[in-house]
Design an enzyme around this catalytic site. Structure first.
Site, PDB file in Angstrom:
ATOM      1  CG  ASP A 178      45.280 -12.460  52.240  1.00  0.00           C
ATOM      2  OD1 ASP A 178      44.819 -11.642  51.423  1.00  0.00           O
ATOM      3  OD2 ASP A 178      45.740 -12.127  53.345  1.00  0.00           O
ATOM      4  CE1 TYR A 227      47.783  -6.124  53.832  1.00  0.00           C
ATOM      5  CE2 TYR A 227      47.193  -6.912  56.027  1.00  0.00           C
ATOM      6  CZ  TYR A 227      47.018  -6.933  54.657  1.00  0.00           C
ATOM      7  OH  TYR A 227      46.065  -7.773  54.091  1.00  0.00           O
ATOM      8  CG  HIS A 262      40.916 -11.913  48.522  1.00  0.00           C
ATOM      9  ND1 HIS A 262      42.135 -11.872  47.869  1.00  0.00           N
ATOM     10  CD2 HIS A 262      41.222 -12.061  49.851  1.00  0.00           C
ATOM     11  CE1 HIS A 262      43.111 -11.990  48.748  1.00  0.00           C
ATOM     12  NE2 HIS A 262      42.589 -12.114  49.955  1.00  0.00           N
TER      13      HIS A 262
END
Length: 274
Positions: A97, A199, A254
């Protein structure tokens, strides 16, 4: 164990024979170094020494307030700094990730520090940036990022009702105890904001600036990943100039290190052996 690097203190999990070849394991959002716990036994059995830090924002001693402090160049510098603090000149690097984005950046900027690269779930940042710019389906898959980039709002949504939304997002990692293992630390004051700052500091320019990778590289992707589509995954090859392998896991989400630790460990060991 804790290590000091770049004026920050990182929590670190270690294991395996002390004389073994070093492996740096970089976790993703919203997890921590413990996401590798089901993967490392096979690596230790193969004689490897593993180091799994809780990265910037996840270690309480490495939690700067400014969003700018979480740009990818800072995260990459942290990884190199942790290796310096450990006295490790170069390591096999594995990232999942966001940890994969850091691993790609480290391999591109500091190839002398990376013996091999195994990136998991998230492709080369430039491949991801291209997919976001050109593939509507990838933009739809990544729509959650617009929420994550909204200060205050994201925290309220994810942490409401004892972090119900965050726990739901983590559902693929396993049972309730495993979900809690990742969700509960994010409920500590400041922890989720620091993790979300990855982010908030992200930019297309920074992603596109990550250069090609020349070290031997494996990219592991799962066809059940709701966040990363096939175009982005298959686009990695254009950004690797060294030996490259693409490993696709069928029927896996994921959360590969939690859901499929055995095939992931096999892919890592195959790359290390190369």
């Amino acid at each position: 164990m804790r290590v000091d690097a770049r004026g920050l203190t990182f929590d670190l999990r270690t294991g395996g024979p002390e004389e073994g070849a070093p492996v740096l394991l970089l976790h993703g959002f919203p997890q921590h170094g413990g996401e590798w716990d089901e993967v490392v036994p096979a690596l230790h059995a193969a004689g490897l020494r593993t180091y799994a830090p809780d990265q910037r924002g996840y270690s309480p001693g490495a939690r700067p307030a400014a969003v700018e402090a979480y740009r990818i160049r800072e995260l990459v510098a942290d990884a190199a700094g942790v290796l310096d603090a450990l006295g490790v000149a170069s390591a096999h690097v594995v990232g999942h990730d966001w940890g994969a984005a850091v691993a790609w950046g480290l391999a591109a900027a500091h190839p002398d520090r990376v013996r091999t690269l195994t990136a998991v779930s998230v492709p080369h940042p430039a491949a991801m940036a291209h997919a976001l710019a050109t593939v509507p389906r990838q933009r739809a898959r990544s729509a959650y990022m617009s929420l994550f980039r909204r200060p205050g709002t994201a925290e309220r949504v994810l942490l409401a009702m004892r972090a119900t939304a965050l726990r739901r997002m983590l559902g693929g990692v396993g049972d309730a105890a495993r979900v809690a293992r990742y969700a509960d630390p994010m409920r500590e004051p400041g922890a989720l904001t620091a993790a979300l700052n990855w982010y908030r500091a992200m930019s297309g320019a920074d992603m596109r600036a990550v250069g090609p990778v020349g070290v031997p590289t494996t990219f592991v992707w799962s066809d059940g990943d709701v966040a990363i589509g096939r175009t982005a995954a298959e686009g990695c090859v254009a950004h690797v100039t060294g030996d490259y392998r693409f490993v696709e896991l069928a029927g896996v989400t994921h959360w590969i290190p939690d859901e499929a630790p055995a095939p992931l460990a096999a892919a890592i060991l195959a790359r290390v052996a190369s």
